[in-house]
Design an enzyme around this catalytic site. Structure first.
Site: not given
Ligand code: ATP
Length: 335
Positions: A171, A204
């Site tokens: 991320k 994600d």
């Protein structure tokens, strides 16, 4: 005895699934002397500590352990036993193969990927403090040293197992410095493996792609917390927690254990599925070079699952943990 390994039966369903797994190893003809040690809740009751030194000494001596799930007593000031074990023995690599198994109802068929999780730092560094009333800080640590070690492990694993792509799940769009350092360090190590494709995908998006088409990935490499979450997602892709094995590996010791926890809701009832731990034991055999035996055990598990007659309740059957062990022992291919 040919081998001497440490055995941690653990809490909850741990003693049941470890007994079932030992039964299959014995039926396969492996001569293993088990040094049995308690950790977790049982150990607290006996010694006052959830991770007695005797456990660590035994694993340091034997270098290999098979471990049932252990629970960390809540509210007694103990930090996680599993995290403590990994740190004390520097088991920096968590290896979780996610493979479809025959006869198991699951959202996907032909899943075959490996999840490699950094085990020693990230948000599991245990550094949390309250800076003001109502404000807590949890520190995520990423170091070049640990990132390099896990990257080396991932590429060596990919090379040894004939895998061609390593995907870094991260991320970095939010944690630019921490996850940025992780990506940069992995890419530096990747330069030594030009025959393996390396790419980086936001975690994600990895979750989305796994749900839509798990064949999108080959080896997934993640920092600690992302690895924890994506591992359970992986278990969901192939039929649940009762089927997914794992290993925590360092340079001088390795501990083999299922992904699932102690499942207190079904403990002591003979309903636990022992296959995740049996597949972990097969990983253990592969690790020590007993590859033929590892394959026999995997084949036998596949035979019993495909036949569909001896399944625990989580897989829709009514067989007990030891019924499954007996069926798998019976179905072992001849040597
Ligand atoms: P922990 O905090 O130790 O991870 P948990 O209860 O959150 O514990 P699990 O112990 O893994 O997580 O259990 C989650 C669910 O999956 C429970 O309903 C449990 O009964 C089921 N489960 C886990 N492992 C098995 C297994 N080997 N066989 C059958 N069911 C299982």
């Amino acid at each position: 005895m040919e081998y001497r390994f440490t055995l941690i039966p653990g809490d909850g369903i741990g003693p049941e699934v470890t007994a079932a797994t030992r039964e299959v190893l014995r039926a396969a003809g492996l001569r293993i002397e088990w040094e049995i040690h308690d950790a977790g809740q049982v150990a607290v009751e006996q010694t006052g500590s959830p991770l007695p030194d005797a456990v660590l000494d035994s694993i340091r001596r034997n270098r290999i352990a098979l471990k049932g799930p252990v629970t960390t007593p809540v509210g007694k000031g103990f930090s996680s036993v599993n995290v403590g074990l990994r740190k004390a023995l520097n088991l920096y690599a968590c290896l979780r193969p996610v493979r479809s198994l025959p006869g198991v109802a699951s959202p996907w068929r032909d899943v075959d990927l490996v999840i490699i999780r950094e085990n020693t730092e990230g948000l599991y560094s245990g550094l949390e403090h309250v800076v003001a009333p109502g404000v807590a800080v949890a520190v995520k640590i990423i170091t070049r040293e640990a990132s390099r070690a896990i990257a080396r492990f991932a590429f060596e694993h990919a090379k040894a197992e004939g895998r061609h792509r390593v995907t870094i799940a991260h991320k970095a769009s939010v944690m630019r410095l921490g996850d940025g350092l992780f990506i940069d360090t992995v890419r530096e190590v990747a330069a030594d493996y030009p025959f393996i494709v390396t790419d980086a995908v936001e975690v994600d998006n990895v979750a989305l792609q796994l749900a839509q088409d798990p064949s999108a990935f080959d080896v997934l490499l993640l920092e600690n917390l992302f690895g924890d979450i994506v591992s359970d997602l992986g278990a969901g892709l192939v039929g649940g927690l009762g089927l997914v094995p794992g290993a925590n590996i360092g340079d001088t010791a390795a501990v083999f254990e299922a992904v699932h926890g102690s499942a207190p809701d079904i403990a002591g009832k003979g309903r636990a599925n022992p296959i995740a731990l049996m597949l972990s034991a097969a990983m253990m055999l592969h690790h020590i070079g007993e590859r033929r035996q590892a394959t026999r055990i995997r084949e036998s598990i596949a035979t019993v699952l495909a036949a569909g007659r001896t399944l625990t309740p989580d897989l829709g059957g009514s067989a007990s943990t030891m019924d499954v062990a007996a069926a798998i022992a019976d179905a072992l291919p001849r040597t």
